[in-house]
Design an enzyme around this catalytic site. Structure first.
Site, PDB file in Angstrom:
ATOM      1  N   HIS A   1      50.611  14.434 -15.954  1.00 58.81           N
ATOM      2  CA  HIS A   1      50.702  14.237 -17.398  1.00 58.81           C
ATOM      3  C   HIS A   1      52.153  14.246 -17.877  1.00 58.81           C
ATOM      4  O   HIS A   1      53.048  14.807 -17.230  1.00 58.81           O
ATOM      5  CB  HIS A   1      49.916  15.322 -18.138  1.00 58.81           C
ATOM      6  CG  HIS A   1      50.450  16.709 -17.908  1.00 58.81           C
ATOM      7  ND1 HIS A   1      51.556  17.201 -18.548  1.00 58.81           N
ATOM      8  CD2 HIS A   1      50.020  17.705 -17.096  1.00 58.81           C
ATOM      9  CE1 HIS A   1      51.802  18.438 -18.158  1.00 58.81           C
ATOM     10  NE2 HIS A   1      50.885  18.769 -17.255  1.00 58.81           N
TER      11      HIS A   1
ATOM     12  N   SER B   1      54.697  18.400 -21.752  1.00 58.42           N
ATOM     13  CA  SER B   1      53.959  19.103 -22.797  1.00 58.42           C
ATOM     14  C   SER B   1      54.914  19.979 -23.607  1.00 58.42           C
ATOM     15  O   SER B   1      56.084  20.151 -23.247  1.00 58.42           O
ATOM     16  CB  SER B   1      52.868  19.986 -22.175  1.00 58.42           C
ATOM     17  OG  SER B   1      53.453  21.110 -21.517  1.00 58.42           O
TER      18      SER B   1
ATOM     19  N   ARG C   1      46.469  17.710 -22.402  1.00 60.27           N
ATOM     20  CA  ARG C   1      47.689  17.002 -22.014  1.00 60.27           C
ATOM     21  C   ARG C   1      47.418  15.929 -20.967  1.00 60.27           C
ATOM     22  O   ARG C   1      48.062  14.875 -20.966  1.00 60.27           O
ATOM     23  CB  ARG C   1      48.760  17.990 -21.529  1.00 60.27           C
ATOM     24  CG  ARG C   1      48.359  18.936 -20.389  1.00 60.27           C
ATOM     25  CD  ARG C   1      49.393  20.046 -20.271  1.00 60.27           C
ATOM     26  NE  ARG C   1      49.179  20.963 -19.156  1.00 60.27           N
ATOM     27  CZ  ARG C   1      48.440  22.059 -19.212  1.00 60.27           C
ATOM     28  NH1 ARG C   1      47.803  22.376 -20.341  1.00 60.27           N
ATOM     29  NH2 ARG C   1      48.342  22.865 -18.161  1.00 60.27           N
TER      30      ARG C   1
ATOM     31  N   GLU D   1      44.758  22.213 -14.109  1.00 60.68           N
ATOM     32  CA  GLU D   1      45.950  22.818 -13.535  1.00 60.68           C
ATOM     33  C   GLU D   1      45.602  24.120 -12.820  1.00 60.68           C
ATOM     34  O   GLU D   1      44.559  24.739 -13.071  1.00 60.68           O
ATOM     35  CB  GLU D   1      46.979  23.068 -14.649  1.00 60.68           C
ATOM     36  CG  GLU D   1      48.263  23.765 -14.241  1.00 60.68           C
ATOM     37  CD  GLU D   1      49.050  23.038 -13.164  1.00 60.68           C
ATOM     38  OE1 GLU D   1      48.531  22.897 -12.043  1.00 60.68           O
ATOM     39  OE2 GLU D   1      50.202  22.644 -13.445  1.00 60.68           O
ATOM     40  N   ARG D   2      46.455  24.517 -11.944  1.00 59.70           N
ATOM     41  CA  ARG D   2      46.338  25.817 -11.283  1.00 59.70           C
ATOM     42  C   ARG D   2      46.328  26.923 -12.346  1.00 59.70           C
ATOM     43  O   ARG D   2      47.088  26.877 -13.319  1.00 59.70           O
ATOM     44  CB  ARG D   2      47.537  25.968 -10.359  1.00 59.70           C
ATOM     45  CG  ARG D   2      47.770  27.323  -9.773  1.00 59.70           C
ATOM     46  CD  ARG D   2      49.125  27.291  -9.069  1.00 59.70           C
ATOM     47  NE  ARG D   2      49.418  28.514  -8.387  1.00 59.70           N
ATOM     48  CZ  ARG D   2      50.527  28.703  -7.680  1.00 59.70           C
ATOM     49  NH1 ARG D   2      51.419  27.732  -7.592  1.00 59.70           N
ATOM     50  NH2 ARG D   2      50.742  29.847  -7.070  1.00 59.70           N
TER      51      ARG D   2
ATOM     52  N   ARG E   1      55.571  27.778  -5.803  1.00 64.62           N
ATOM     53  CA  ARG E   1      55.689  26.694  -4.833  1.00 64.62           C
ATOM     54  C   ARG E   1      55.040  26.940  -3.476  1.00 64.62           C
ATOM     55  O   ARG E   1      54.827  25.997  -2.718  1.00 64.62           O
ATOM     56  CB  ARG E   1      57.175  26.367  -4.625  1.00 64.62           C
ATOM     57  CG  ARG E   1      57.825  25.747  -5.852  1.00 64.62           C
ATOM     58  CD  ARG E   1      57.252  24.367  -6.117  1.00 64.62           C
ATOM     59  NE  ARG E   1      57.759  23.780  -7.347  1.00 64.62           N
ATOM     60  CZ  ARG E   1      57.068  23.701  -8.481  1.00 64.62           C
ATOM     61  NH1 ARG E   1      55.823  24.165  -8.522  1.00 64.62           N
ATOM     62  NH2 ARG E   1      57.594  23.153  -9.555  1.00 64.62           N
TER      63      ARG E   1
ATOM     64  N   GLY F   1      50.618  19.101 -12.308  1.00 62.71           N
ATOM     65  CA  GLY F   1      51.553  19.285 -11.215  1.00 62.71           C
ATOM     66  C   GLY F   1      50.917  19.876  -9.976  1.00 62.71           C
ATOM     67  O   GLY F   1      51.062  19.338  -8.874  1.00 62.71           O
TER      68      GLY F   1
END
Length: 260
Positions: A39, A42, A88, A144-145, A172, A215
């Site tokens: 996306h 945001s 988003r 999303e996570r 990460r 992401g």
């Protein structure tokens, strides 16, 4: 299976010139396109805050990024789209499918809702023209996570508080969970089965598929598609609004990948 579909190959395994031509045409027509788009920016991306499942919208930059993505993918005729339940990603999806010059002619994007969705009660049922629409399926598997206790906090300030290395591990690494949240491995446990059961089915049928998500939900899918090792995963970064395009054949093999 291919010989049965093409119907021109010899039973003894030899191939006529016509059969070879047919085989080439078959594989070309069965080549599908998978487009993954994170996306656009945001409001909380701009503020450097952990978003997770907090349902924040795109800002002006994010809408512009989505419009640029729409232009970049406008040469592809999308057959079906998948996105998350977060606004988003939904905004980005709508912009990508309505703001490009359009290789899909006059097809109209239509958000599809499950029959058992208590918020809709089947009210969006209609007698439509399937060939004139691009179905968009919303599913929480692409959300999303979940960042748990970190949601809402500024990332830089959190790094000052607990250490940059710790925050980097939370964000990460493959299997480190943030406090009260999901690791990327946890996220992959819902995204990859959804990809295999819902998205890959369309790709094997030759459909061009757009996935507009987040992401980390997309990182987990790319990790699977690109066969990344746990050591490679921390280096995988996805920019907002940048399409990643895969070409996939009828046997689900990736034949090409480009970043637009």
């Amino acid at each position: 299976m291919v010989r049965q579909r093409v119907g021109l190959c010899q039973s003894d395994g030899t191939h006529s010139y016509e059969c070879i031509q047919k085989l080439v045409k078959y594989f070309i027509t069965q080549m599908a396109t998978l487009i993954l788009v994170r996306h656009g920016q945001s409001t909380w991306n701009a503020a450097n805050r952990f978003s997770g499942w907090v349902d924040v919208p795109l800002n002006r930059v994010g809408r512009q990024e989505a419009m640029q993505a729409a232009k970049k993918i406008s040469s592809y005729c999308i057959d079906v789209c998948f996105t998350s339940k977060l606004v988003r990603a939904i905004e980005t999806t709508a912009i990508c499918l309505t703001e490009g010059t359009g290789a899909c002619h006059d097809k109209s994007p239509v958000f599809k809702h499950d029959f058992d969705d208590s918020d809709w009660h089947g009210w969006d049922k209609y007698e439509g023209y399937i060939e004139q629409e691009i179905p968009i399926f919303i599913n929480p598997a692409l959300d999303e996570r979940y960042y748990g206790d970190l949601q809402g906090f500024n990332k830089a300030k959190m790094a000052e508080k607990v250490g940059k290395h710790i925050v980097h591990q939370w964000r990460r690494s493959l299997d480190t969970r943030p406090p009260g949240g999901e690791s990327l491995k946890d996220t992959a446990a819902r995204t990859i089965p959804f990809f295999q059961n819902r998205i890959l089915t369309h790709l094997k049928n030759g459909d061009n598929v757009l996935v507009s998500a987040h992401g980390n939900s997309l990182r987990s899918i790319l990790m699977h598609l690109d066969h990344l090792s746990p050591e490679e995963v921390p280096h995988l970064e996805l920019a907002t609004g940048i399409p990643i395009v895969y070409k996939i054949d009828a046997e689900a093999n990736i034949t090409n990948k480009v970043i637009l």
